[in-house]
Structures are given as C-alpha cells and as structure tokens.
Design an enzyme around this catalytic site. Structure first.
Site, PDB file in Angstrom:
ATOM      1  N   GLY A 171      -4.428   1.780  -1.242  1.00  0.00           N
ATOM      2  CA  GLY A 171      -4.226   2.159   0.162  1.00  0.00           C
ATOM      3  C   GLY A 171      -4.327   3.665   0.299  1.00  0.00           C
ATOM      4  N   GLY A 172      -3.648   4.180   1.304  1.00  0.00           N
ATOM      5  CA  GLY A 172      -3.693   5.621   1.564  1.00  0.00           C
ATOM      6  C   GLY A 172      -3.168   6.437   0.404  1.00  0.00           C
ATOM      7  N   GLY A 406     -36.958  24.677  -5.585  1.00  0.00           N
ATOM      8  CA  GLY A 406     -35.631  24.888  -5.012  1.00  0.00           C
ATOM      9  C   GLY A 406     -34.556  24.785  -6.074  1.00  0.00           C
ATOM     10  N   ALA A 407     -34.803  23.922  -7.061  1.00  0.00           N
ATOM     11  CA  ALA A 407     -33.803  23.743  -8.123  1.00  0.00           C
ATOM     12  C   ALA A 407     -33.636  25.040  -8.908  1.00  0.00           C
ATOM     13  CB  ALA A 407     -34.207  22.595  -9.037  1.00  0.00           C
TER      14      ALA A 407
HETATM   15  C1  HXC Z   1       8.113  -2.366  -1.618  1.00  0.00           C
HETATM   16  C2  HXC Z   1       7.171  -3.188  -3.539  1.00  0.00           C
HETATM   17  C3  HXC Z   1       5.912  -2.696  -3.147  1.00  0.00           C
HETATM   18  C4  HXC Z   1       5.828  -2.002  -1.905  1.00  0.00           C
HETATM   19  C5  HXC Z   1       5.682  -3.646  -5.055  1.00  0.00           C
HETATM   20  N1  HXC Z   1       6.972  -3.772  -4.712  1.00  0.00           N
HETATM   21  N2  HXC Z   1       5.008  -2.999  -4.108  1.00  0.00           N
HETATM   22  N3  HXC Z   1       8.254  -3.026  -2.779  1.00  0.00           N
HETATM   23  N4  HXC Z   1       6.942  -1.860  -1.202  1.00  0.00           N
HETATM   24  N5  HXC Z   1       4.677  -1.463  -1.479  1.00  0.00           N
HETATM   25  C6  HXC Z   1       8.030  -4.423  -5.479  1.00  0.00           C
HETATM   26  C7  HXC Z   1       7.831  -5.919  -5.553  1.00  0.00           C
HETATM   27  O1  HXC Z   1       8.384  -6.540  -4.446  1.00  0.00           O
HETATM   28  C8  HXC Z   1       8.566  -6.249  -6.832  1.00  0.00           C
HETATM   29  O2  HXC Z   1       9.958  -6.277  -6.575  1.00  0.00           O
HETATM   30  C9  HXC Z   1       8.321  -5.046  -7.704  1.00  0.00           C
HETATM   31  O3  HXC Z   1       7.940  -3.988  -6.822  1.00  0.00           O
HETATM   32  C10 HXC Z   1       7.205  -5.260  -8.686  1.00  0.00           C
HETATM   33  O4  HXC Z   1       6.081  -5.768  -7.979  1.00  0.00           O
HETATM   34  P1  HXC Z   1       5.271  -7.054  -8.490  1.00  0.00           P
HETATM   35  O5  HXC Z   1       4.462  -7.494  -7.335  1.00  0.00           O
HETATM   36  O6  HXC Z   1       6.188  -8.016  -9.128  1.00  0.00           O
HETATM   37  O7  HXC Z   1       4.369  -6.411  -9.623  1.00  0.00           O
HETATM   38  P2  HXC Z   1       2.902  -6.787 -10.064  1.00  0.00           P
HETATM   39  O8  HXC Z   1       2.753  -8.251 -10.174  1.00  0.00           O
HETATM   40  O9  HXC Z   1       2.601  -5.948 -11.261  1.00  0.00           O
HETATM   41  O10 HXC Z   1       1.958  -6.303  -8.838  1.00  0.00           O
HETATM   42  C11 HXC Z   1       1.874  -4.968  -8.507  1.00  0.00           C
HETATM   43  C12 HXC Z   1       1.195  -4.793  -7.161  1.00  0.00           C
HETATM   44  C13 HXC Z   1       1.889  -5.645  -6.092  1.00  0.00           C
HETATM   45  C14 HXC Z   1      -0.291  -5.235  -7.280  1.00  0.00           C
HETATM   46  C15 HXC Z   1       1.198  -3.304  -6.822  1.00  0.00           C
HETATM   47  O11 HXC Z   1       3.277  -5.386  -6.148  1.00  0.00           O
HETATM   48  C16 HXC Z   1       1.434  -5.356  -4.706  1.00  0.00           C
HETATM   49  O12 HXC Z   1       0.352  -5.823  -4.306  1.00  0.00           O
HETATM   50  N6  HXC Z   1       2.231  -4.600  -3.975  1.00  0.00           N
HETATM   51  C17 HXC Z   1       1.899  -4.261  -2.600  1.00  0.00           C
HETATM   52  C18 HXC Z   1       0.792  -3.273  -2.534  1.00  0.00           C
HETATM   53  C19 HXC Z   1       0.526  -2.828  -1.143  1.00  0.00           C
HETATM   54  O13 HXC Z   1      -0.088  -3.535  -0.355  1.00  0.00           O
HETATM   55  N7  HXC Z   1       1.082  -1.680  -0.801  1.00  0.00           N
HETATM   56  C20 HXC Z   1       0.915  -1.076   0.463  1.00  0.00           C
HETATM   57  C21 HXC Z   1      -0.454  -0.441   0.445  1.00  0.00           C
HETATM   58  S1  HXC Z   1      -0.750   0.395   1.922  1.00  0.00           S
HETATM   59  P3  HXC Z   1      10.918  -7.353  -7.243  1.00  0.00           P
HETATM   60  O14 HXC Z   1      12.244  -7.000  -6.706  1.00  0.00           O
HETATM   61  O15 HXC Z   1      10.423  -8.673  -6.846  1.00  0.00           O
HETATM   62  O16 HXC Z   1      10.774  -7.101  -8.715  1.00  0.00           O
HETATM   63  C22 HXC Z   1      -0.218   1.900   1.590  1.00  0.00           C
HETATM   64  C23 HXC Z   1      -0.383   2.774   2.743  1.00  0.00           C
HETATM   65  C24 HXC Z   1      -0.227   4.174   2.335  1.00  0.00           C
HETATM   66  O17 HXC Z   1       0.225   2.210   0.578  1.00  0.00           O
HETATM   67  C25 HXC Z   1      -0.681   4.987   3.483  1.00  0.00           C
HETATM   68  C26 HXC Z   1      -0.647   6.416   3.185  1.00  0.00           C
HETATM   69  C27 HXC Z   1      -1.306   7.180   4.283  1.00  0.00           C
END
Ligand code: HXC
Length: 518
Positions: A171-172, A406-407
């Site tokens: 993501g971001g 040019g290069a």
């Molecule tokens: C809160 C999160 C989290 C998140 C993971 N966790 N991502 N909690 N916010 N963004 C937590 C899970 O709930 C889990 O908690 C623990 O972290 C471990 O995650 P798992 O999913 O069990 O790990 P894994 O299987 O290794 O997968 C990792 C992962 C997946 C691929 C990163 O967690 C995932 O897809 N997370 C969401 C990613 C996402 O969409 N993020 C937002 C992107 S948008 P528990 O308590 O169950 O152990 C963004 C915008 C930014 O970031 C903008 C900036 C401008």
C-alpha cells in the site's frame, strides 16, 4: 514505593518491551526465517552502541477494543547507535506487534528520530516489516505515514536515507522507502507493492503471485524500485554497513577517506589489449573498473537493473568515488530509457552527497525504435544529461571506445562541466558510427548503384570515415579531450586528476529548484 522497587519496575518494563508481541510471535517470526526487529538492530550496529528511545510509548486508539491491548513500544523500535563508530539513527518495525502495522504513535516515534537525525546530520536507516496502516486507527495512520513521507522529502539530499525491506511493505507504505536513497530487499521474505495480488485480481483479472508482483527479483531487475537484493537479512544488513563506507554523514561533509595500500602508480599492461580489434565485439567493462580502483574492489549499485550501464562505488587512494560506465557486454552499452533513469538518479545521489564521479565511456548511442521513442527516451535521456550538467562534484571522464552523438554529450562530456576528460587511443568520438554516417551522406549515390558496386563503395567510404573520425584526436584537437592516455596508466591518471580536483568549487545559479525532466 521504595527506590529499589521503582528500579525493579523499570527493569520489568524493559523486559516486557523487549518481548514485543510475545514469545509465540517471536517464534513464528523465526520460523519464517526472519529475525526480530531488535535482533536486526543488534546485528547491524556496533556492539553495545544502541540507545533506544520511546520504549514505553503505547498507542492511543480505543477503536475495536484496542484500549484493552497495549504493547510497550507499539510495534517499532527506534533510536540511535553507531556503525564503524559513526552515529546513525534507526527504526525497525516489529512484525510481532500488531503485524508491525503503523499507528499514530508508531509514526510519531519514527518522526522523532528522523528529526533528530536532521538536527545532528546523521544517516537514517529504516528496517521495514509491516502490514501497513493499522486498520483500527483509520485516518490517523494515514496522517502518520504522510508525516514520515514529508520528513523523507526534507531529508532527501541532506542526510543519507537507507531502507531495508525484510517483510511485507504494501500500500502507501511503499512510498517511504521509495523516497529514500537506497532500497535493499531480502530475497525470500520481502515484497513491495501498491496493490496486492488479491485486489489486482479483482480489479484487472490478472492472476499473479506475491513474488511475481513485488518480490526482490522483480524490483531489482524489472522495476528498478530496489537497488540491492540480499540473499538473507544478514547480507542485507552487511550491505547497509558497506553502503555507509562510501557516503558522508550529511551533505555538508565529504565521504571519509581511508588508508590505501594499493600503489597509486600501479600500471596494468592488460588494459592496453582489452579493446577488441573488431569494434562490434564486446568486452567486460568491469575488468577495467576492477583493474583501476583500489584493491580491485567495486561495490556495484543496482547490479541487476539496466545492465547496459554500470553504477557503483569504489575508492581511489582511499577516497570514496562513484563510477558510471557503459557496459559493452550488454546491449552493446547502448543508452535506453532504463539505463538513463538508473544513471541519472545515481549521479544525483552522488552529487548530493559529495561523492566524486568517474565516468567510463563506450556508448554506441541511444537505442533507436518506436518503443523507446513512444515511451519517452527523449525525456529520460535528458534526465541523465541534466544530472551530469547539474552535478558540481569532481567529474573525471575516460572514453575507452565509442562515444557517438547525443550519448557522447550526455556521458559527462567537457561541455557538461566534465572537469578532466581523457580518452584512450582506441576512442571513437564522432556524430555517429561509420555505417550510419555513410548511409546518410551517400544514400542517394548508393541507391543508383548495383548491389555489388554499392557494397564496395560503401565500404570505401566507411573506411574513409573511420580514418577521419573514429579516433580521439578530432575531439582532442578542440580541447574537448584533455589528453589521450595509454590505457595501462589509467589508474594513475584518474587518481591524479581526482587529487587535483579535491578542492574544486563549482556553483549552480541560485534558484528555488530546477525542473529536471521527470
Ligand atoms: C492491524 C494488522 C495489520 C494491519 C496485520 N495485522 N496487518 N493489524 N492493521 N494493517 C495483524 C494481524 O491481524 C495479526 O494479528 C498479526 O498482525 C499478524 O498478521 P497475520 O495476517 O497473521 O500475518 P501473515 O499471515 O504473515 O500476513 C501478513 C500480511 C497480512 C500479508 C501483512 O497480515 C495482511 O494482509 N495484512 C493487511 C495488509 C493491508 O492490507 N494493510 C493495509 C494496506 S493499505 P493477530 O492478533 O491475529 O496475530 C496501507 C495504506 C497506507 O497500508 C497508506 C499510506 C499513505
């Protein structure tokens, strides 16, 4: 509470913080072949040098029952330490705490050490391993990211910023590393993308794996987003340490000179024979580089991307120096869009941090074709020209063989403020190669001849052209080349050129900023 009890409480809290998300999650991190955030810091910094800040920070969210779940440090370890005795500021995201996801307080911790690094003029190192924006925090998380981005932008060109990606970066979140100078990805466990495979499938129908979308291979060889692919995290951390050997602490300082035991006047007879008789035959430019630099040590930058141009760091008499070189061994060393972008960014990076630049030229020109033209080779080629022309660091250029059109101008020519421009006797500095020139100049005449006569006539004219133009002396006659040097003396001549340029001062006119053709 008695004093000792207070101290015991502190120790207990420190122990609690050190465990991050707990033993189970640490084990799970290890099971994935990853180190924890703290282990990474310990492995990177000089032993015992780490000073942690904000260990007791916790998040402020009450959404989704988050008020019942506080972990000391809130998922990112921040502070400072030393690398080879030099101060660096560092943050390391802790995947064991809420998946390393970024909360408001998490962002504030990072911002605090970025501000400190700017105040004291020290490099910033970020180790990324995070699920992105902490979903429970909503817009506060987005704002937190933007605070970091703004600091990345302000720090750009002021202190070196290095990002290691040792886990998810999606993501971001990807835009913070993208704003830094160096991005290192670990081969098996990291990925970077703006939109993951699931959303990609939903929106575009494309079915693609995480690795194929944003793994280390893709980003170091195809997109150019990352500069180094590390076999594992240990290698990634070693690359950070190595990188800092070539960079100063900030833009007001020079990179640090180290002692050199390699003789400064070492000659290499092999270089006199390295250019093949046949001008279309390639050779390995890195052999030239290894031969002339201190101890044959070349630390290549972005090795897997746009291999037709080589970028990297070496030392001359212990002085960190950047090298940009066309690679005849890959696409004949032609300048295309990717090579121009790669080298332009590298030249600006080095100029920003006072690293002198050596340019080794063997370039047949820009890559022709509708694909390159339609994708904007004009703008991208202009980037490299702009970068060289804007750079005020000492610039030494050696033309080994071809330097056409040019290069020729682009590759740190005299007119782009090349300080010292040498050529080997094998150099061919001209508007274009003999074949192309004859086709343009003699096209009408050739069209009126039989194929046999045309071939004979064209060959004669090509020979004439080569005789007249395929040499360094035309350029040297006008002073565009300062001297034609024997290849075997290149190390000594380059070294002496840089030594004379040590106190060089060059300026650009005052302006808010230029308008580089982005
Ligand atoms: C809160 C999160 C989290 C998140 C993971 N966790 N991502 N909690 N916010 N963004 C937590 C899970 O709930 C889990 O908690 C623990 O972290 C471990 O995650 P798992 O999913 O069990 O790990 P894994 O299987 O290794 O997968 C990792 C992962 C997946 C691929 C990163 O967690 C995932 O897809 N997370 C969401 C990613 C996402 O969409 N993020 C937002 C992107 S948008 P528990 O308590 O169950 O152990 C963004 C915008 C930014 O970031 C903008 C900036 C401008």
């Amino acid at each position: 509470m008695a004093n000792q009890e207070k101290i015991d409480l502190l120790i207990k809290k420190r122990e609690e913080a050190a465990l991050g998300g707990g033993i189970k999650r640490i084990e799970s991190q290890h099971a994935k072949g990853k180190f924890t955030a703290r282990e990474r810091i310990d492995m990177l910094l000089d032993e015992g040098s780490f000073e942690e800040y904000d260990m007791f920070v916790t998040h402020r969210s009450t959404n989704f029952n988050m008020d019942k779940s506080h972990i000391l440090g809130d998922g990112v370890i921040t502070g400072h330490g030393t690398i080879d005795g030099r101060v660096v500021y560092i943050y390391s995201q802790d995947f064991t705490v809420f998946g390393g996801s970024l909360s408001e307080t998490f962002a504030l911790k990072i911002c605090k050490i970025m501000d400190m690094a700017m105040k004291v003029g020290a490099p910033i190192i970020g180790i990324n391993d995070s699920g992105g924006a902490r979903i429970q925090e909503g817009v506060n998380s987005l704002a937190g990211y933007a605070e970091i981005f703004q600091r990345n932008i302000m720090a750009s060109g002021v202190v070196p910023q290095i990002s290691a990606i040792f886990g998810p970066c999606a993501g971001g979140a990807v835009y913070s590393p993208a704003l830094t100078d160096v991005v290192i990805m670990s081969e098996k466990s990291s990925y970077m993308f703006v939109t993951g495979p699931k959303v990609t499938k939903t929106v575009t129908g494309e079915d693609i794996s995480i690795d194929d979308l944003g793994g280390a291979d893709v980003h170091t060889s195809k997109s150019g987003v990352a500069h180094y692919k590390a076999e594992d995290e240990e290698e990634g951390l070693m690359i950070i340490r190595k990188m800092l050997e070539y960079l100063p602490n900030n833009n007001m300082e020079d990179p640090i000179q180290t002692s050199c035991s390699d003789p400064l006047d070492r000659i290499d007879d092999g270089l006199n024979d390295i250019i093949p008789e046949n001008p279309n035959q390639p050779y390995e430019m890195k052999e030239v580089i290894w031969s002339i630099v201190d101890d044959n040590e070349f630390f290549e930058f972005q090795r897997h991307y746009a291999k037709n141009i080589i970028t990297g760091f070496a030392k001359f008499n212990g002085v960190p120096t950047a090298i940009v070189a066309n690679q005849p061994n890959y696409l004949a060393g032609v300048l295309d869009i990717n090579a121009s972008r790669k080298a332009a960014r590298f030249v600006r990076f080095c100029d920003a941090f006072n690293v002198p630049i050596l340019t080794l030229v063997d370039v047949p020109g820009f890559l022709p074709g509708s694909r390159q033209e339609h994708e904007g080779i004009i703008t991208h080629g202009a980037k490299l020209m702009y970068a060289y022309g804007e750079a005020t660091v000492p610039k030494v250029t050696v033309t080994l063989r071809k330097s056409y059109g040019g290069a020729h101008d682009v590759m740190s020519s005299k007119q782009l403020r090349g300080d010292v421009n040498y050529a080997w006797p094998t150099a061919e500095i001209a508007v274009m190669g003999a074949k192309g020139a004859v086709e343009v100049l003699e096209g009408k005449k050739l069209a009126g001849l039989s194929p046999d006569e045309a071939a004979k006539y064209a060959q004669e004219k090509e020979d004439d052209y080569k005789e007249q133009f395929a040499n360094p002396y035309n350029a040297a006659r006008y002073g565009y080349i300062d001297d034609v040097i024997e290849p075997r003396n290149t190390r000594f001549r380059v070294l002496r050129a840089f030594r004379t340029l040590t106190n060089k001062k060059d300026m650009n006119p005052p302006k808010k900023h230029g308008n580089i053709p982005l």
